[in-house]
Design a protein around this motif. Sequence first.
Motif, PDB file in Angstrom:
ATOM      1  N   MET A 179      -4.403  -2.097 -14.619  1.00 50.86           N
ATOM      2  CA  MET A 179      -3.322  -2.334 -13.677  1.00 50.86           C
ATOM      3  C   MET A 179      -3.205  -3.840 -13.458  1.00 50.86           C
ATOM      4  O   MET A 179      -4.192  -4.499 -13.141  1.00 50.86           O
ATOM      5  CB  MET A 179      -3.653  -1.600 -12.363  1.00 50.86           C
ATOM      6  CG  MET A 179      -2.568  -1.682 -11.329  1.00 50.86           C
ATOM      7  SD  MET A 179      -2.916  -0.779  -9.773  1.00 50.86           S
ATOM      8  CE  MET A 179      -2.956   0.907 -10.328  1.00 50.86           C
ATOM      9  N   SER A 239       1.116  -4.933  -9.646  1.00 51.33           N
ATOM     10  CA  SER A 239       1.077  -3.480  -9.419  1.00 51.33           C
ATOM     11  C   SER A 239      -0.053  -3.123  -8.464  1.00 51.33           C
ATOM     12  O   SER A 239       0.107  -2.246  -7.598  1.00 51.33           O
ATOM     13  CB  SER A 239       0.888  -2.735 -10.737  1.00 51.33           C
ATOM     14  OG  SER A 239       1.987  -2.934 -11.577  1.00 51.33           O
ATOM     15  N   LEU A 240      -1.180  -3.778  -8.614  1.00 52.02           N
ATOM     16  CA  LEU A 240      -2.325  -3.532  -7.740  1.00 52.02           C
ATOM     17  C   LEU A 240      -1.953  -3.814  -6.290  1.00 52.02           C
ATOM     18  O   LEU A 240      -2.244  -3.007  -5.394  1.00 52.02           O
ATOM     19  CB  LEU A 240      -3.516  -4.398  -8.158  1.00 52.02           C
ATOM     20  CG  LEU A 240      -4.741  -4.318  -7.269  1.00 52.02           C
ATOM     21  CD1 LEU A 240      -5.423  -2.970  -7.422  1.00 52.02           C
ATOM     22  CD2 LEU A 240      -5.697  -5.440  -7.579  1.00 52.02           C
ATOM     23  N   ARG A 276       1.076  -3.874  -4.944  1.00 47.40           N
ATOM     24  CA  ARG A 276       2.067  -2.887  -4.478  1.00 47.40           C
ATOM     25  C   ARG A 276       1.404  -1.559  -4.119  1.00 47.40           C
ATOM     26  O   ARG A 276       1.700  -0.960  -3.084  1.00 47.40           O
ATOM     27  CB  ARG A 276       3.127  -2.655  -5.550  1.00 47.40           C
ATOM     28  CG  ARG A 276       4.086  -3.778  -5.675  1.00 47.40           C
ATOM     29  CD  ARG A 276       5.130  -3.485  -6.704  1.00 47.40           C
ATOM     30  NE  ARG A 276       5.915  -4.674  -6.946  1.00 47.40           N
ATOM     31  CZ  ARG A 276       6.996  -4.706  -7.669  1.00 47.40           C
ATOM     32  NH1 ARG A 276       7.426  -3.600  -8.258  1.00 47.40           N
ATOM     33  NH2 ARG A 276       7.659  -5.825  -7.842  1.00 47.40           N
ATOM     34  N   VAL A 277       0.518  -1.101  -4.974  1.00 40.78           N
ATOM     35  CA  VAL A 277      -0.176   0.167  -4.718  1.00 40.78           C
ATOM     36  C   VAL A 277      -1.061   0.049  -3.485  1.00 40.78           C
ATOM     37  O   VAL A 277      -1.065   0.926  -2.616  1.00 40.78           O
ATOM     38  CB  VAL A 277      -0.995   0.595  -5.960  1.00 40.78           C
ATOM     39  CG1 VAL A 277      -1.948   1.730  -5.621  1.00 40.78           C
ATOM     40  CG2 VAL A 277      -0.071   0.996  -7.098  1.00 40.78           C
ATOM     41  N   SER A 334       1.013   0.016  -0.328  1.00 39.96           N
ATOM     42  CA  SER A 334       1.528   1.351  -0.071  1.00 39.96           C
ATOM     43  C   SER A 334       0.437   2.247   0.531  1.00 39.96           C
ATOM     44  O   SER A 334       0.677   2.988   1.497  1.00 39.96           O
ATOM     45  CB  SER A 334       2.068   1.964  -1.360  1.00 39.96           C
ATOM     46  OG  SER A 334       2.539   3.253  -1.146  1.00 39.96           O
ATOM     47  N   LEU A 335      -0.758   2.174  -0.034  1.00 43.36           N
ATOM     48  CA  LEU A 335      -1.878   2.952   0.501  1.00 43.36           C
ATOM     49  C   LEU A 335      -2.215   2.523   1.923  1.00 43.36           C
ATOM     50  O   LEU A 335      -2.481   3.361   2.789  1.00 43.36           O
ATOM     51  CB  LEU A 335      -3.106   2.816  -0.399  1.00 43.36           C
ATOM     52  CG  LEU A 335      -3.045   3.563  -1.723  1.00 43.36           C
ATOM     53  CD1 LEU A 335      -4.219   3.157  -2.607  1.00 43.36           C
ATOM     54  CD2 LEU A 335      -3.034   5.060  -1.507  1.00 43.36           C
ATOM     55  N   MET A 391      -8.282   3.836  -3.884  1.00 44.18           N
ATOM     56  CA  MET A 391      -7.995   3.192  -5.173  1.00 44.18           C
ATOM     57  C   MET A 391      -8.883   3.783  -6.269  1.00 44.18           C
ATOM     58  O   MET A 391      -8.416   4.010  -7.387  1.00 44.18           O
ATOM     59  CB  MET A 391      -8.198   1.676  -5.080  1.00 44.18           C
ATOM     60  CG  MET A 391      -7.178   0.965  -4.214  1.00 44.18           C
ATOM     61  SD  MET A 391      -5.484   1.056  -4.831  1.00 44.18           S
ATOM     62  CE  MET A 391      -5.575  -0.047  -6.212  1.00 44.18           C
ATOM     63  N   PHE A 409      -6.558   6.150  -8.513  1.00 46.97           N
ATOM     64  CA  PHE A 409      -6.102   5.296  -9.610  1.00 46.97           C
ATOM     65  C   PHE A 409      -7.220   4.808 -10.521  1.00 46.97           C
ATOM     66  O   PHE A 409      -6.979   4.031 -11.431  1.00 46.97           O
ATOM     67  CB  PHE A 409      -5.337   4.084  -9.047  1.00 46.97           C
ATOM     68  CG  PHE A 409      -4.149   4.490  -8.224  1.00 46.97           C
ATOM     69  CD1 PHE A 409      -2.971   4.877  -8.830  1.00 46.97           C
ATOM     70  CD2 PHE A 409      -4.224   4.517  -6.844  1.00 46.97           C
ATOM     71  CE1 PHE A 409      -1.877   5.268  -8.080  1.00 46.97           C
ATOM     72  CE2 PHE A 409      -3.132   4.904  -6.077  1.00 46.97           C
ATOM     73  CZ  PHE A 409      -1.963   5.281  -6.703  1.00 46.97           C
TER      74      PHE A 409
END
Length: 71
Positions: free
Chosen positions: A1, A5-6, A8-9, A12-13, A36, A40
């Motif tokens: 990742m 992207s990391l 953003r994720v 969001s979490l 995470m 992921f």
Amino acid sequence: MDSESLIRVAFSLLDDIRKTSQTNMYGAAPYLRWYMAELFDVKLTNSQSRQLLKQWMEYKNFLARFEKEAV
């Protein structure tokens, strides 16, 4: 990742953790690490999860100030 992207994720979490009131957000770094890893397969260090949490808090503070000034 990739790093974008990391972030953003992770953000969001962290938003989801906040919405569910699982913990005080100052204690959210271990939750972020766990989610995470489980969702992921991304293994964050303590330092990385705390840094992401710090960035998320700074972002939320910026948004709050911006929204306050816009009113």
